[in-house]
Motif scaffolding. Structure first.
Motif, PDB file in Angstrom:
ATOM      1  N   TYR A  80     -49.452  15.991   0.585  1.00 48.94           N
ATOM      2  CA  TYR A  80     -48.947  15.051  -0.193  1.00 48.94           C
ATOM      3  C   TYR A  80     -47.239  15.319  -0.421  1.00 48.94           C
ATOM      4  CZ  TYR A  80     -53.822  14.038  -1.575  1.00 48.94           C
ATOM      5  OH  TYR A  80     -54.890  13.604  -1.367  1.00 48.94           O
ATOM      6  N   MET A  81     -46.914  16.532   0.019  1.00 51.39           N
ATOM      7  CA  MET A  81     -45.307  16.624  -0.142  1.00 51.39           C
ATOM      8  C   MET A  81     -44.513  16.257   1.347  1.00 51.39           C
ATOM      9  SD  MET A  81     -45.462  20.373  -1.886  1.00 51.39           S
ATOM     10  CE  MET A  81     -46.487  20.524  -3.495  1.00 51.39           C
ATOM     11  N   HIS A  82     -45.243  16.008   2.079  1.00 51.26           N
ATOM     12  CA  HIS A  82     -44.518  15.685   3.337  1.00 51.26           C
ATOM     13  C   HIS A  82     -43.574  14.321   3.423  1.00 51.26           C
ATOM     14  CE1 HIS A  82     -47.594  18.029   5.969  1.00 51.26           C
ATOM     15  NE2 HIS A  82     -46.895  18.780   5.063  1.00 51.26           N
ATOM     16  N   VAL A  83     -42.593  14.561   4.378  1.00 54.98           N
ATOM     17  CA  VAL A  83     -42.182  13.178   4.636  1.00 54.98           C
ATOM     18  C   VAL A  83     -43.018  12.231   5.234  1.00 54.98           C
ATOM     19  CG1 VAL A  83     -40.085  12.040   5.878  1.00 54.98           C
ATOM     20  CG2 VAL A  83     -39.740  14.164   4.604  1.00 54.98           C
ATOM     21  N   PRO A  84     -43.197  11.054   4.858  1.00 59.14           N
ATOM     22  CA  PRO A  84     -44.124  10.010   5.721  1.00 59.14           C
ATOM     23  C   PRO A  84     -43.859   9.890   7.230  1.00 59.14           C
ATOM     24  CG  PRO A  84     -43.196   9.029   3.481  1.00 59.14           C
ATOM     25  CD  PRO A  84     -42.370  10.194   3.649  1.00 59.14           C
ATOM     26  N   GLY A  85     -44.982  10.119   7.811  1.00 57.03           N
ATOM     27  CA  GLY A  85     -44.879   9.786   9.341  1.00 57.03           C
ATOM     28  C   GLY A  85     -44.326  11.237   9.742  1.00 57.03           C
TER      29      GLY A  85
ATOM     30  N   GLY B 140     -39.767   8.256  10.516  1.00 55.43           N
ATOM     31  CA  GLY B 140     -40.209   9.297  11.567  1.00 55.43           C
ATOM     32  C   GLY B 140     -39.084  10.563  11.549  1.00 55.43           C
ATOM     33  N   THR B 141     -37.880  10.543  10.745  1.00 58.75           N
ATOM     34  CA  THR B 141     -36.897  11.449  10.671  1.00 58.75           C
ATOM     35  C   THR B 141     -37.187  12.075   9.454  1.00 58.75           C
ATOM     36  OG1 THR B 141     -35.244  10.123   9.814  1.00 58.75           O
ATOM     37  CG2 THR B 141     -35.307  10.137  12.193  1.00 58.75           C
ATOM     38  N   THR B 142     -36.284  13.253   9.302  1.00 67.62           N
ATOM     39  CA  THR B 142     -36.367  14.010   7.997  1.00 67.62           C
ATOM     40  C   THR B 142     -34.693  14.342   7.918  1.00 67.62           C
ATOM     41  OG1 THR B 142     -36.579  16.113   8.813  1.00 67.62           O
ATOM     42  CG2 THR B 142     -38.524  15.068   8.422  1.00 67.62           C
ATOM     43  N   LEU B 143     -34.384  14.505   6.502  1.00 71.02           N
ATOM     44  CA  LEU B 143     -32.991  15.052   6.069  1.00 71.02           C
ATOM     45  C   LEU B 143     -32.931  16.470   6.432  1.00 71.02           C
ATOM     46  CD1 LEU B 143     -32.655  12.914   2.759  1.00 71.02           C
ATOM     47  CD2 LEU B 143     -32.361  12.207   4.910  1.00 71.02           C
ATOM     48  N   SER B 144     -31.555  16.606   7.284  1.00 70.87           N
ATOM     49  CA  SER B 144     -30.811  17.968   7.064  1.00 70.87           C
ATOM     50  C   SER B 144     -29.981  18.280   6.113  1.00 70.87           C
ATOM     51  CB  SER B 144     -30.304  18.044   8.461  1.00 70.87           C
ATOM     52  OG  SER B 144     -29.351  17.269   8.646  1.00 70.87           O
ATOM     53  N   SER B 145     -29.485  17.383   5.506  1.00 69.85           N
ATOM     54  CA  SER B 145     -28.507  17.473   4.395  1.00 69.85           C
ATOM     55  C   SER B 145     -28.891  16.175   3.428  1.00 69.85           C
ATOM     56  CB  SER B 145     -27.243  17.444   4.822  1.00 69.85           C
ATOM     57  OG  SER B 145     -26.295  17.603   3.886  1.00 69.85           O
ATOM     58  N   LEU B 146     -28.578  16.622   2.168  1.00 71.71           N
ATOM     59  CA  LEU B 146     -28.902  15.646   1.052  1.00 71.71           C
ATOM     60  C   LEU B 146     -27.840  16.250   0.022  1.00 71.71           C
ATOM     61  CD1 LEU B 146     -29.959  13.387  -0.580  1.00 71.71           C
ATOM     62  CD2 LEU B 146     -31.722  14.787  -1.401  1.00 71.71           C
ATOM     63  N   ALA B 147     -26.737  15.206  -0.266  1.00 75.64           N
ATOM     64  CA  ALA B 147     -25.720  15.759  -1.309  1.00 75.64           C
ATOM     65  C   ALA B 147     -25.691  14.345  -2.489  1.00 75.64           C
ATOM     66  CB  ALA B 147     -24.511  16.288  -0.706  1.00 75.64           C
ATOM     67  N   LEU B 148     -25.925  14.848  -3.624  1.00 73.91           N
ATOM     68  CA  LEU B 148     -25.738  13.903  -4.635  1.00 73.91           C
ATOM     69  C   LEU B 148     -24.612  14.280  -5.670  1.00 73.91           C
ATOM     70  CD1 LEU B 148     -29.606  13.475  -5.107  1.00 73.91           C
ATOM     71  CD2 LEU B 148     -27.962  11.930  -3.866  1.00 73.91           C
ATOM     72  N   ARG B 149     -24.086  13.078  -6.386  1.00 73.25           N
ATOM     73  CA  ARG B 149     -23.168  13.232  -7.268  1.00 73.25           C
ATOM     74  C   ARG B 149     -23.595  12.337  -8.489  1.00 73.25           C
ATOM     75  NH1 ARG B 149     -21.111  13.599  -2.731  1.00 73.25           N
ATOM     76  NH2 ARG B 149     -20.874  11.513  -2.266  1.00 73.25           N
ATOM     77  N   TYR B 150     -23.895  12.927  -9.694  1.00 74.11           N
ATOM     78  CA  TYR B 150     -24.508  12.314 -10.796  1.00 74.11           C
ATOM     79  C   TYR B 150     -23.242  11.619 -11.516  1.00 74.11           C
ATOM     80  CZ  TYR B 150     -28.753  14.108  -9.197  1.00 74.11           C
ATOM     81  OH  TYR B 150     -29.901  14.586  -8.312  1.00 74.11           O
ATOM     82  N   LEU B 151     -23.108  10.411 -11.608  1.00 75.27           N
ATOM     83  CA  LEU B 151     -21.944   9.973 -12.474  1.00 75.27           C
ATOM     84  C   LEU B 151     -22.392   9.604 -13.701  1.00 75.27           C
ATOM     85  CD1 LEU B 151     -20.536   7.603  -9.627  1.00 75.27           C
ATOM     86  CD2 LEU B 151     -19.955   9.892  -9.974  1.00 75.27           C
ATOM     87  N   GLN B 152     -23.666   9.009 -14.033  1.00 79.97           N
ATOM     88  CA  GLN B 152     -24.024   8.762 -15.326  1.00 79.97           C
ATOM     89  C   GLN B 152     -25.456   8.693 -15.445  1.00 79.97           C
ATOM     90  OE1 GLN B 152     -22.511   5.118 -16.549  1.00 79.97           O
ATOM     91  NE2 GLN B 152     -23.971   3.798 -15.780  1.00 79.97           N
ATOM     92  N   PRO B 153     -26.261   9.157 -16.286  1.00 81.05           N
ATOM     93  CA  PRO B 153     -27.770   9.042 -16.461  1.00 81.05           C
ATOM     94  C   PRO B 153     -28.416   7.632 -16.109  1.00 81.05           C
ATOM     95  CG  PRO B 153     -26.827   9.353 -18.587  1.00 81.05           C
ATOM     96  CD  PRO B 153     -25.679   9.281 -17.529  1.00 81.05           C
ATOM     97  N   VAL B 154     -29.582   7.666 -15.813  1.00 83.31           N
ATOM     98  CA  VAL B 154     -30.313   6.439 -15.423  1.00 83.31           C
ATOM     99  C   VAL B 154     -31.265   6.400 -17.041  1.00 83.31           C
ATOM    100  CG1 VAL B 154     -32.221   5.274 -14.247  1.00 83.31           C
ATOM    101  CG2 VAL B 154     -30.298   6.415 -13.033  1.00 83.31           C
ATOM    102  N   ARG B 155     -30.783   5.585 -17.658  1.00 86.32           N
ATOM    103  CA  ARG B 155     -31.395   5.500 -19.090  1.00 86.32           C
ATOM    104  C   ARG B 155     -32.601   4.498 -19.128  1.00 86.32           C
ATOM    105  NH1 ARG B 155     -28.433   8.664 -22.607  1.00 86.32           N
ATOM    106  NH2 ARG B 155     -26.356   9.007 -21.919  1.00 86.32           N
TER     107      ARG B 155
END
Length: 249
Positions: free
Chosen positions: A31-36, A197-212
């Motif tokens: 259940y934790m897998h990337v689909p496919g 069918g691919t997976t991420l090798s890198s993920l970088a996020l910048r949080y500018l404001q919360p999702v309220r």
């Protein structure tokens, strides 16, 4: 009906203190897998890094709620799809207003397969208080995912390059806004909808404001494996809440 556990608790991530560091472990399920694929989601690794560094930041901010500023995950190779993952989190900088932590991920053989970094700030609203903790440790959970993570989080691919994440009470952080780890899931889903069918090798996020308010709508574009993501709070004037970049294997 019984109250549901927090969504991220169902990932089965247990945490113990190891000197000044925190060490988390979890068993990978399909259940934790990337689909496919048979690979663990990068967004789950981001959630675990956010959890470890968030706990360490709570110790640094002494009674203040912390909020994520930046969060990234970088993998040397595709994440494992079975066995256990060990994540070791340490403080890099613990200031009065900003905390920076790092996490290293290892597979069941003890071999490192990636790392993460995260920065936090004390929430501007000083009236917010984190849960009272007697320890930074988290015991193993009895309730685990019983469906794919995106389905459990109500995160749907609406169109190629677009994923929608609905706000839920069991997916919030200490500031009562959408948890940063679930934001990572929405970003990942938007990107992978363009590269099935691919997976991420890198993920970088910048949080500018919360999702309220939500839903959170992530829109992605991908070129030669490099992705750009913008996530907006559609219920709050469609304001940009998070920007990010990704790369696929």
């Amino acid at each position: 009906m019984p109250r549901r556990s927090h969504l991220l608790q169902e990932l089965g991530f247990a945490v113990r203190q190891d000197g000044e560091a925190l060490r988390g472990t979890a068993s990978i399920t399909p259940y934790m897998h990337v689909p496919g694929t048979d690979c663990l989601r990068a967004s789950i690794l981001a959630s675990w890094a956010d959890m470890l560094c968030g706990l360490l930041s709570m110790r640094a901010f002494a009674g203040r709620v912390s909020v994520t500023l930046e969060l990234d995950v970088h993998l040397y190779r595709p994440a494992p799809g079975s066995g256990t993952v060990t994540a070791t989190g340490r403080a890099v900088k613990a200031g009065r207003s900003v905390f920076v932590g790092e996490v290293e991920f290892a597979d069941a053989r003890g071999e490192a397969f990636g790392f993460s970094a995260a920065s936090f700030m004390a929430a501007p609203d000083a009236t917010l208080r984190p849960p009272r903790l007697t320890s930074l440790e988290i015991a193993p959970q009895e309730t685990l995912l019983s469906m794919p993570l995106a389905e459990r989080a109500d995160c749907k691919r609406q169109a190629p390059g677009v994923a929608v994440l609905h706000k839920s009470e069991d997916g919030l952080n200490g500031a009562k806004t959408v948890h940063g780890g679930l934001i990572a899931l929405a970003a990942e889903e938007a990107v992978l909808s363009l590269a099935p069918g691919t997976t991420l090798s890198s993920l970088a996020l910048r949080y500018l404001q919360p999702v309220r308010v939500g839903p959170a709508v992530a829109t992605a574009s991908v070129r030669d494996g490099l992705g750009r993501v913008s996530l907006r709070d559609s219920g709050s004037g469609d304001r940009v809440a998070v920007t990010g970049t990704t790369r696929t294997f």
